[in-house]
Design a protein around this motif. Structure first.
Motif, PDB file in Angstrom:
ATOM      1  N   SER A  92      -1.531  -9.325  -6.877  1.00 51.68           N
ATOM      2  CA  SER A  92      -1.933  -7.957  -6.554  1.00 51.68           C
ATOM      3  C   SER A  92      -3.444  -7.815  -6.505  1.00 51.68           C
ATOM      4  CB  SER A  92      -1.345  -6.983  -7.582  1.00 51.68           C
ATOM      5  OG  SER A  92       0.063  -7.061  -7.611  1.00 51.68           O
ATOM      6  N   VAL A  93      -4.128  -8.437  -7.458  1.00 56.59           N
ATOM      7  CA  VAL A  93      -5.584  -8.365  -7.452  1.00 56.59           C
ATOM      8  C   VAL A  93      -6.155  -9.109  -6.241  1.00 56.59           C
ATOM      9  CG1 VAL A  93      -7.684  -8.985  -8.723  1.00 56.59           C
ATOM     10  CG2 VAL A  93      -5.703  -8.076  -9.945  1.00 56.59           C
ATOM     11  N   ASP A  94      -5.530 -10.214  -5.843  1.00 58.45           N
ATOM     12  CA  ASP A  94      -5.972 -10.911  -4.632  1.00 58.45           C
ATOM     13  C   ASP A  94      -5.899  -9.983  -3.420  1.00 58.45           C
ATOM     14  OD1 ASP A  94      -6.473 -13.194  -6.021  1.00 58.45           O
ATOM     15  OD2 ASP A  94      -4.578 -14.167  -5.526  1.00 58.45           O
ATOM     16  N   VAL A 101      -9.049  -2.669   1.507  1.00 56.96           N
ATOM     17  CA  VAL A 101      -7.813  -2.352   0.784  1.00 56.96           C
ATOM     18  C   VAL A 101      -8.145  -1.434  -0.391  1.00 56.96           C
ATOM     19  CG1 VAL A 101      -5.886  -3.278  -0.547  1.00 56.96           C
ATOM     20  CG2 VAL A 101      -6.746  -4.509   1.459  1.00 56.96           C
ATOM     21  N   GLY A 102      -7.449  -0.309  -0.489  1.00 55.30           N
ATOM     22  CA  GLY A 102      -7.704   0.637  -1.572  1.00 55.30           C
ATOM     23  C   GLY A 102      -6.538   0.806  -2.526  1.00 55.30           C
ATOM     24  N   LEU A 103      -5.357   0.300  -2.154  1.00 51.43           N
ATOM     25  CA  LEU A 103      -4.190   0.455  -3.027  1.00 51.43           C
ATOM     26  C   LEU A 103      -3.200  -0.675  -2.761  1.00 51.43           C
ATOM     27  CD1 LEU A 103      -2.408   3.680  -4.064  1.00 51.43           C
ATOM     28  CD2 LEU A 103      -1.004   1.878  -3.062  1.00 51.43           C
ATOM     29  N   VAL A 104      -2.651  -1.225  -3.824  1.00 48.98           N
ATOM     30  CA  VAL A 104      -1.626  -2.264  -3.741  1.00 48.98           C
ATOM     31  C   VAL A 104      -0.405  -1.770  -4.516  1.00 48.98           C
ATOM     32  CG1 VAL A 104      -1.005  -4.646  -4.287  1.00 48.98           C
ATOM     33  CG2 VAL A 104      -3.335  -4.099  -3.561  1.00 48.98           C
ATOM     34  N   HIS A 105       0.757  -1.855  -3.905  1.00 48.45           N
ATOM     35  CA  HIS A 105       1.970  -1.362  -4.559  1.00 48.45           C
ATOM     36  C   HIS A 105       3.110  -2.344  -4.332  1.00 48.45           C
ATOM     37  CE1 HIS A 105       3.536   0.446  -0.627  1.00 48.45           C
ATOM     38  NE2 HIS A 105       2.291   0.084  -0.356  1.00 48.45           N
ATOM     39  N   HIS A 106       4.225  -2.100  -5.032  1.00 49.12           N
ATOM     40  CA  HIS A 106       5.362  -3.011  -5.015  1.00 49.12           C
ATOM     41  C   HIS A 106       6.645  -2.224  -4.756  1.00 49.12           C
ATOM     42  CE1 HIS A 106       2.354  -4.603  -8.004  1.00 49.12           C
ATOM     43  NE2 HIS A 106       2.334  -5.541  -7.070  1.00 49.12           N
ATOM     44  N   LEU A 107       7.580  -2.878  -4.113  1.00 46.42           N
ATOM     45  CA  LEU A 107       8.841  -2.239  -3.753  1.00 46.42           C
ATOM     46  C   LEU A 107       9.725  -2.069  -4.986  1.00 46.42           C
ATOM     47  CD1 LEU A 107      10.895  -1.323  -1.540  1.00 46.42           C
ATOM     48  CD2 LEU A 107      11.676  -3.700  -1.483  1.00 46.42           C
ATOM     49  N   PRO A 108      10.187  -0.844  -5.285  1.00 46.44           N
ATOM     50  CA  PRO A 108      11.150  -0.666  -6.386  1.00 46.44           C
ATOM     51  C   PRO A 108      12.493  -1.298  -6.017  1.00 46.44           C
ATOM     52  CG  PRO A 108      10.089   1.416  -5.778  1.00 46.44           C
ATOM     53  CD  PRO A 108       9.774   0.433  -4.702  1.00 46.44           C
ATOM     54  N   PHE A 109      13.073  -2.005  -6.969  1.00 43.51           N
ATOM     55  CA  PHE A 109      14.341  -2.696  -6.731  1.00 43.51           C
ATOM     56  C   PHE A 109      15.247  -2.455  -7.925  1.00 43.51           C
ATOM     57  CE2 PHE A 109      17.184  -6.399  -6.617  1.00 43.51           C
ATOM     58  CZ  PHE A 109      17.606  -6.354  -5.304  1.00 43.51           C
TER      59      PHE A 109
END
Length: 558
Positions: A92-94, A101-109
């Motif tokens: 995510s930090v990469d 890039v201003g925001l990194v998010h992940h898919l809820p599963f």
């Protein structure tokens, strides 16, 4: 929750800080957090107890102090009911360090459902929601972010007022992402999933949750809410079938059946690609999928026709500006001072600054209510609670009969398609896998008794079963009386052992509990769950039982 919070301690990253935010000192999550801090002494972690009232959103009230005291600029907000893989922070930090890039998010599963309501929530998160979420973020046309797990820079958010500025909104996660998106920054996703443990949820809890967020989207993202029925299986299928019939004279029902089959296969492929495991119970998956799809349009109609939402023991009125106002039904036409309402919670949240940590999400208390409209408006609001009304509706015998009858018909059709043998050939019994108890009995009897020669029947030939006798325990012998005696003794010992274990596990007093793979759940469930769960077979509590370690190339692309 212990495993969810522990996943933030296990992040493979050289330097980060964990901040756990708990609103109330009596929250049982405090003991869990302190235990984790003592078990991971090398991780820079601390606990903040107490919230600060900056708006109507209790999650923001819980997080705002941790947000302001964080050491580093990059903040990772992660809810307490999700867990991530150890390498999630580094990836995510990469992404965050890429230009623009201003925001990194992940898919809820969704994983680990234990009731029918949780199974419906899993169907929504892992199929239709996953498709739309991935597609919108792949195109990059608009902001679409669920705040279960996302990273952004505090310096960027401070330009629009900081975290406290979003305390007046209920859908603060998407509004924060929209504000960053409007600054000209991109949103990025990694291949990681935010695994959400669903636990026990009744069908009425599922319907109320989905209705609440549909009503909130009605005022925050109106255009997307208007077209929402046409991205569901039934709405899209009806429109497409009519169009193909009008333009190319394709039979309406033929195209609709083709559409339903293709839609199901796409959803099944989506689930298997994201979970990284093969579907072990197709019938149960199909049953839950059918119920969710059939309930989608009625649920949408119910949601868009209302303007109030129930959230943590309190009712709120939605305003066109996207904000909410608490609705106190106890206010009379006279100037009666509003009473203080409390919102109880047993779950904690955590918010991590730098790049990892579960974030606060469970509020405890709301500020005193202040009347903001005339007494005439309050006097008109005399209808009973929305939640109580919906629960009563879903427990009505007519509703339960319709739903269970629909499941019975689908179950019958699926049984014909999957289980029956073609060309009138009867299905022959197949030797089941040997369990641990059977293996123990084999070890005990191997010294004194002659082992039984077993053979798996050949389903391609009807002659394979001739000359063999099928015994109650699923084994095949040559019909000799000696071997039959051994088989019967072996079967009797196994049944006796299982009955003794079952009987000893029951409690003599108190509520009867059922052991599941991930904990206990009460057998006193919602009436609708009791009526439908037999058709789901053993699919409950089996979804997401293994973590996804490796992704295929197609999954990484998604």
């Amino acid at each position: 929750m212990y495993e969810n919070l522990a996943s933030s301690f296990r992040q493979d990253y050289p330097k980060f800080e964990l901040i756990f935010s708990v609103a109330q000192r009596t929250d049982p999550a405090i003991a869990v957090v302190r235990d984790l801090i003592s078990k991971f002494p090398r991780v820079d972690a601390r606990l903040i107890i107490g919230d600060r009232n900056v708006g109507i959103n209790p999650k923001i009230n819980n997080m705002v102090q941790a947000y302001e005291e964080a050491k580093y600029d990059i903040v990772w907000v992660c809810d307490s009911n999700v867990y991530v893989d150890p390498g999630c922070m580094g990836r995510s930090v990469d992404k965050m360090m890429q230009p623009g890039v201003g925001l990194v998010h992940h898919l809820p599963f969704g994983v680990r459902p234990q009731t029918l309501g949780s199974e419906l929530e899993l169907m929504f998160l892992d199929t239709v929601h996953a498709k739309m979420y991935l597609f919108i973020n792949w195109t990059g046309l608009a902001s679409c972010v669920v705040g279960k797990s996302c990273l952004y820079r505090r310096s960027d958010l401070d330009k629009v007022g900081g975290l406290a500025a979003f305390g007046k909104y209920m859908a603060e996660d998407n509004l924060i992402a929209t504000a960053i998106f409007n600054m000209g920054y991109k949103h990025e996703m990694t291949s990681d999933l935010a695994y959400q443990s669903l636990g026990s949820m009744t069908p009425s809890d599922y319907f109320l949750r989905r209705a609440r967020w549909t009503r909130i989207r009605k005022y925050t993202v109106t255009a997307a809410t208007v077209v929402e029925p046409f991205i569901e299986m039934i709405g899209c299928g009806l429109v497409a079938s009519y169009g193909f019939n009008l333009l190319w004279q394709t039979h309406f029902l033929n195209f609709l059946a083709f559409h339903v089959v293709i839609w199901f296969l796409v959803d099944l492929s989506m689930y298997q690609a994201l979970s990284g495991e093969k579907m072990d119970n197709l019938r149960g998956f199909l049953m839950a999928w059918c119920l969710r799809e059939l309930a989608a349009l009625p649920l949408y109609a119910y949601a868009v026709l209302g303007s109030t939402v129930d959230w943590r023991d309190q009712t709120f009125v939605l305003l066109r500006s996207g904000t909410v106002r608490p609705l106190n039904r106890q206010l009379s036409s006279t100037s009666t001072p509003p009473r203080r309402l409390s919102i109880k919670s047993v779950s904690s949240s955590s918010s991590s600054s730098s790049s990892s940590s579960p974030s606060p999400v469970r509020p405890v208390e709301t500020p005193p209510l202040s009347p903001t409209s005339s007494a005439a408006f309050w006097s008109k609001v005399t209808t009973p609670s929305t939640q109580a009304t919906l629960r009563k509706f879903l427990r009505h015998p007519v509703v339960i009969s319709i739903v269970s009858s629909t499941f019975a018909v689908v179950h019958f059709v699926v049984d014909i398609l999957i289980k029956s043998q073609r060309n009138g050939v009867d299905e022959e019994p197949v030797e089941p896998a040997i369990s641990e108890d059977e293996q123990e009995l084999d070890d005990e009897e191997s010294v004194s008794e002659k082992p039984i020669v077993t053979k798996r029947p050949n389903l391609n030939s009807r002659q394979s079963g001739r000359g063999k006798k099928y015994h109650p325990d699923g084994q095949y012998g040559d019909g000799s009386s000696a071997e039959n005696d051994v088989v019967l003794r072996r079967s009797a010992r196994l049944k006796t052992r299982m009955l003794s274990r079952t009987g000893s596990s029951l409690k003599s007093q108190g509520e009867l509990k059922v052991e599941t793979e991930y904990g206990r759940r009460s057998i006193e469930e919602d009436e609708l769950s009791k009526a439908v769960e037999p058709y789901l077979s053993d699919s409950l509590s089996r979804r997401g039982r293994t973590r996804r370690e490796l992704l295929s190339s197609s999954s990484r692309f998604l």
